[in-house]
Design a protein around this motif. Structure first.
Motif, PDB file in Angstrom:
ATOM      1  N   HIS A   1     -22.609 -14.821  24.229  1.00  0.00           N
ATOM      2  CA  HIS A   1     -23.623 -13.783  24.454  1.00  0.00           C
ATOM      3  C   HIS A   1     -24.119 -13.824  25.895  1.00  0.00           C
ATOM      4  O   HIS A   1     -24.402 -12.780  26.496  1.00  0.00           O
ATOM      5  CB  HIS A   1     -24.810 -13.977  23.509  1.00  0.00           C
ATOM      6  CG  HIS A   1     -24.585 -13.451  22.130  1.00  0.00           C
ATOM      7  ND1 HIS A   1     -24.125 -12.175  21.875  1.00  0.00           N
ATOM      8  CD2 HIS A   1     -24.769 -14.025  20.916  1.00  0.00           C
ATOM      9  CE1 HIS A   1     -24.032 -11.990  20.569  1.00  0.00           C
ATOM     10  NE2 HIS A   1     -24.409 -13.098  19.963  1.00  0.00           N
TER      11      HIS A   1
ATOM     12  N   HIS B   1     -20.139 -19.182  20.577  1.00  0.00           N
ATOM     13  CA  HIS B   1     -20.610 -17.831  20.280  1.00  0.00           C
ATOM     14  C   HIS B   1     -21.891 -17.527  21.067  1.00  0.00           C
ATOM     15  O   HIS B   1     -22.009 -16.478  21.701  1.00  0.00           O
ATOM     16  CB  HIS B   1     -20.859 -17.692  18.772  1.00  0.00           C
ATOM     17  CG  HIS B   1     -21.464 -16.377  18.366  1.00  0.00           C
ATOM     18  ND1 HIS B   1     -20.720 -15.311  17.920  1.00  0.00           N
ATOM     19  CD2 HIS B   1     -22.753 -15.960  18.355  1.00  0.00           C
ATOM     20  CE1 HIS B   1     -21.527 -14.294  17.646  1.00  0.00           C
ATOM     21  NE2 HIS B   1     -22.768 -14.668  17.897  1.00  0.00           N
TER      22      HIS B   1
ATOM     23  N   SER C   1     -29.185 -13.316  17.383  1.00  0.00           N
ATOM     24  CA  SER C   1     -28.949 -14.330  16.372  1.00  0.00           C
ATOM     25  C   SER C   1     -27.488 -14.286  15.976  1.00  0.00           C
ATOM     26  O   SER C   1     -26.802 -13.312  16.197  1.00  0.00           O
ATOM     27  CB  SER C   1     -29.823 -14.068  15.154  1.00  0.00           C
ATOM     28  OG  SER C   1     -29.377 -12.904  14.517  1.00  0.00           O
ATOM     29  N   VAL C   2     -27.011 -15.389  15.446  1.00  0.00           N
ATOM     30  CA  VAL C   2     -25.608 -15.433  15.036  1.00  0.00           C
ATOM     31  C   VAL C   2     -25.374 -14.510  13.855  1.00  0.00           C
ATOM     32  O   VAL C   2     -24.361 -13.879  13.734  1.00  0.00           O
ATOM     33  CB  VAL C   2     -25.206 -16.862  14.657  1.00  0.00           C
ATOM     34  CG1 VAL C   2     -23.759 -16.920  14.210  1.00  0.00           C
ATOM     35  CG2 VAL C   2     -25.404 -17.775  15.837  1.00  0.00           C
TER      36      VAL C   2
ATOM     37  N   GLU D   1     -21.588  -8.921  19.353  1.00  0.00           N
ATOM     38  CA  GLU D   1     -21.295 -10.029  18.433  1.00  0.00           C
ATOM     39  C   GLU D   1     -19.796 -10.317  18.373  1.00  0.00           C
ATOM     40  O   GLU D   1     -19.361 -11.477  18.337  1.00  0.00           O
ATOM     41  CB  GLU D   1     -21.813  -9.711  17.030  1.00  0.00           C
ATOM     42  CG  GLU D   1     -23.333  -9.580  16.917  1.00  0.00           C
ATOM     43  CD  GLU D   1     -24.067 -10.831  17.332  1.00  0.00           C
ATOM     44  OE1 GLU D   1     -23.474 -11.920  17.276  1.00  0.00           O
ATOM     45  OE2 GLU D   1     -25.243 -10.724  17.733  1.00  0.00           O
TER      46      GLU D   1
ATOM     47  N   HIS E   1     -23.687  -7.954  13.154  1.00  0.00           N
ATOM     48  CA  HIS E   1     -22.663  -8.980  12.902  1.00  0.00           C
ATOM     49  C   HIS E   1     -21.532  -8.421  12.063  1.00  0.00           C
ATOM     50  O   HIS E   1     -20.364  -8.717  12.263  1.00  0.00           O
ATOM     51  CB  HIS E   1     -23.279 -10.198  12.221  1.00  0.00           C
ATOM     52  CG  HIS E   1     -24.333 -10.847  13.052  1.00  0.00           C
ATOM     53  ND1 HIS E   1     -25.655 -10.578  12.871  1.00  0.00           N
ATOM     54  CD2 HIS E   1     -24.244 -11.696  14.090  1.00  0.00           C
ATOM     55  CE1 HIS E   1     -26.350 -11.261  13.761  1.00  0.00           C
ATOM     56  NE2 HIS E   1     -25.523 -11.941  14.520  1.00  0.00           N
TER      57      HIS E   1
HETATM   58 ZN    ZN Z   1     -24.441 -13.445  17.991  1.00  0.00          ZN
END
Ligand code: ZN
Length: 684
Positions: free
Chosen positions: A296, A292, A107-108, A326, A376
């Motif tokens: 990944h 982004h 996930s971001v 990240e 993150h």
């Molecule tokens: Zn990410």
């Protein structure tokens, strides 16, 4: 290789000892491993984890240098349990324990709102590449990128529902189509209109994802990266839920405030990337977010072992590898945009987000003061060092970063990344493409963020008293008795005090849907009474107490045993729904403690305001003289909050009349109020 490409070994790893089991020794069968994997995910909260994508495969898993015989079991993308998940589970062939799991969904952002903002307020005409349309009615299906929308209205034909659809989700379907000229002439959202950002089925999201995804692949071809993790990447826009969210009752859908990379390359298995329709913004609008997530995919392609395993270190268990993942995903966005703000569309158009970007290369985070065990966050010092270097040496840093990836182990820490970058830069220097000054810039940028040498121990008194956040890895069958926390704090009793007050707030990790995470959480304190950090060691051990009835070999040495030189394991007193406090008294000034938190439950827990403080002795004992503290490790006077109150008479009155004095003391923290609150509750 067969394509004529040059192949070069840049790093190798071999086990240090022979395996305990050969493939023919497997006790657990493939079918057994499959059932265990499914049950494991169900126990972790997934109502419908699905079936493994293929038969489990017998492989060796390297744990602490020993190859453990395991069934590698790839589980499908699972959207049934809230946060999207897709794991590869490694099930012991000797005992059926799940010894390791790799989450492929990235996930971001996990804590606040995991997104990267987009930065283009003014629409420009662009050309979509690697797609051919035949007049009107073609969908956004390119040779490497496929864009899909997501609608809450089901398709007319049930067979058009994607195989990966789960109850309660929007239905993935391609909605944008070309016009007579073969162009995708969809309405461009007027971003000054607040309502436009929360339109669920808008077609522009589909076009935006496609354009930015293609642009990413196109730009990276310039670096010789002509492949991507997936031959074809399915990108899903407007991901959201049909059920209204608790936190957003005014929206007519349940939002998803996040974007994800899933590592899925087959369209039947699920989208490769998902972009949420958030509560205020549409993640697919933001180029940064797309870059982004694509980043990944590139990290996954270029790292042989992936980049997500925890590193087990003497002072802590850390999540740096995920942080590097990240950070490099953000670095890809920097490569695409040439600037340091990430996710500025998302952040700016999200009222109350609090800053005009999700993350920035201009951040001031350093290691270890700002690393907390959350990926993150923990990647940010690295991003800062990379951005600072790039500003000075230019984009020749890009290939250094790309070349770093294949050299990193799956559990790389920030120090490994920093030294690997330096090693490659020195190779460039030897080849003549980097100057001495370039090297100096790079060294300084990394050094000033603590990246070459970063023991995860916080010793600064102010930092320790201000409070730290830390993410606590949950228990699993592969470890005993628990994982150490991601850092240690050092506390010292000051002159005028006889106490240490260790406190923290504990909660489950946040969600992206506006519906609360209700997983139970618990953590205990490890303390060492000496002026030297705790030292943890990790060894493989056999263990039987968690095995129930499976055809297991009780002698299998496959569980990581954590040992260490902590003196005490203590339970703090819960003084409100999430505030925990441990008061230890009878200590002499100068007494030092090192403390960390360990998670005693399976779900990840987030500790915040984890701190060690002291207050003047009389504030706790209303002026009653106390015996001098004996040796602290005898713990003669080391009482927890509640017990202290009962034994000392009228602590409430004492605290009330003294708190004013304490507040003026300057050096003493403003913690009297918290103490007071806890006493009152207790004395009732
Ligand atoms: Zn990410």
């Amino acid at each position: 290789d067969e394509d004529g490409a040059e192949q070069r070994v840049v790093v190798t790893r071999t086990p240090s000892v022979a395996p305990q089991y050969r493939p023919q020794d497997a006790i657990i069968t493939a079918a057994g491993a499959r059932a265990i994997a499914i049950a494991h995910l169900q126990a972790a909260g997934s109502p419908d984890p699905g079936e493994p994508e293929q038969e489990p495969e017998l492989v060796y898993l390297d744990v602490l240098g020993r190859p453990l015989l395991v069934w590698e079991t790839h589980m499908p993308l699972d959207l049934s349990g809230g946060e999207p998940t897709s794991k590869t589970l490694y099930v012991s062939a000797a005992t059926g324990r799940v010894l390791h799991e790799v989450e492929h969904v990235r996930s971001v952002k996990a804590t606040v709102f995991p997104i990267n903002p987009a930065t283009t307020p003014k629409p420009e005409a662009v050309e979509l590449t690697n797609i051919t349309t035949d007049g009107a009615g073609s969908t956004l299906t390119g040779s490497r990128v496929v864009s899909m929308n997501c609608s809450l209205t089901p398709p007319e034909n049930e067979e058009d529902i994607p195989l990966w659809w789960d109850e309660g989700e929007c239905y993935g379907m391609q909605m944008a189509t070309s016009n007579e000229d073969g162009d995708f002439d969809v309405p461009i959202p007027d971003i000054t209109d607040w309502d436009v950002h929360t339109v669920g089925d808008d077609l522009y999201s589909e076009v935006s994802m496609f354009y930015h995804g293609e642009r990413f692949l196109h730009e990276l071809e310039k670096y010789g990266l002509t492949k991507f993790k997936c031959e074809s990447s399915l990108m899903l826009a407007n991901m959201r839920y049909s059920e209204i969210s608790e936190s957003y009752p005014d929206l007519d859908y349940g939002p998803l405030n996040n974007a994800y990379y899933t590592n899925k390359c087959e369209a039947d298995q699920g989208p490769t990337m998902m972009f949420g329709q958030g509560s205020s913004v549409d993640y697919a609008y933001d180029g940064d977010v797309v870059y982004h997530e694509m980043g990944h995919g590139m990290v996954s392609l270029l790292t042989p072992d992936g980049l997500s395993d925890r590193r087990l270190r003497p002072e802590a268990v850390i999540a740096d590898a995920g942080g590097i993942n990240e950070s490099i995903a953000d670095y890809f966005a920097i490569m695409m945009t040439g600037e340091h703000l990430l996710g500025d569309y998302v952040a700016r158009f999200w009222p109350g987000y609090g800053k005009p970007y999700i993350r920035t290369g201009e951040n001031t985070k350093v290691c270890p003061e700002n690393t907390i065990g959350q990926v993150h966050n923990d990647g940010e010092p690295l991003t800062a060092a990379l951005w600072a270097t790039r500003k000075r040496v230019g984009d020749k840093l890009d290939t250094v970063v790309l070349d770093m990836l294949p050299r990193l182990p799956g559990d790389a820490d920030l120090e490994t990344a920093a030294h690997t970058v330096l090693e490659i830069a020195k190779e460039r220097h030897a080849e003549g493409s980097w100057s001495e000054l370039d090297l100096e810039h790079l060294y300084r940028a990394f050094d000033s963020r603590g990246l070459y040498d970063c023991g995860r121990i916080i010793t600064d008194i102010d930092e320790v008293a201000t409070g730290r956040s830390m993410y606590l890895r949950g228990l699993s069958d592969s470890v005993t008795p628990f994982w150490p926390g991601p850092m240690q704090l050092r506390g010292e009793v000051p002159v005028g005090s006889d106490n240490l007050i260790i406190s923290f707030r504990l909660s489950p990790r946040g969600t992206s849907t506006g519906n609360p995470n209700t997983s139970p959480v618990d953590a205990e304190l490890l303390l060492k009474w000496a002026d030297e950090p705790m030292r943890f060691e990790y060894q493989l051990t056999s263990k039987t107490d968690d095995l129930d009835g499976s055809p297991a070999d009780p002698d299998a040495e496959e569980v990581i045993q954590v040992v260490g030189d902590w003196d005490e394991q203590r339970i703090a007193t819960l003084i409100s729904s999430s505030d925990n406090q441990l008061i230890i008294r009878g200590l002499s000034p100068g007494t030092v403690v090192y403390a960390t938190l360990v998670n005693t439950y399976k779900s990840e827990a987030v500790a915040s305001s984890f701190k060690i403080e002291s207050v003047p002795t009389e504030l706790l004992d209303q002026g009653t003289p106390l015996p001098d503290g004996g040796a602290p490790d005898t713990d003669t006077d080391g009482l927890m909050a509640g017990e202290t109150g009962e034994q000392r008479g009228e602590p409430t009155a004492s605290c009330a009349c003294r708190s004013g004095d304490a507040g003026g003391g300057g050096a003493w923290p403003a913690l009297a109020l918290l103490l007071l609150a806890s006493r009152r509750r207790r004395t009732r």
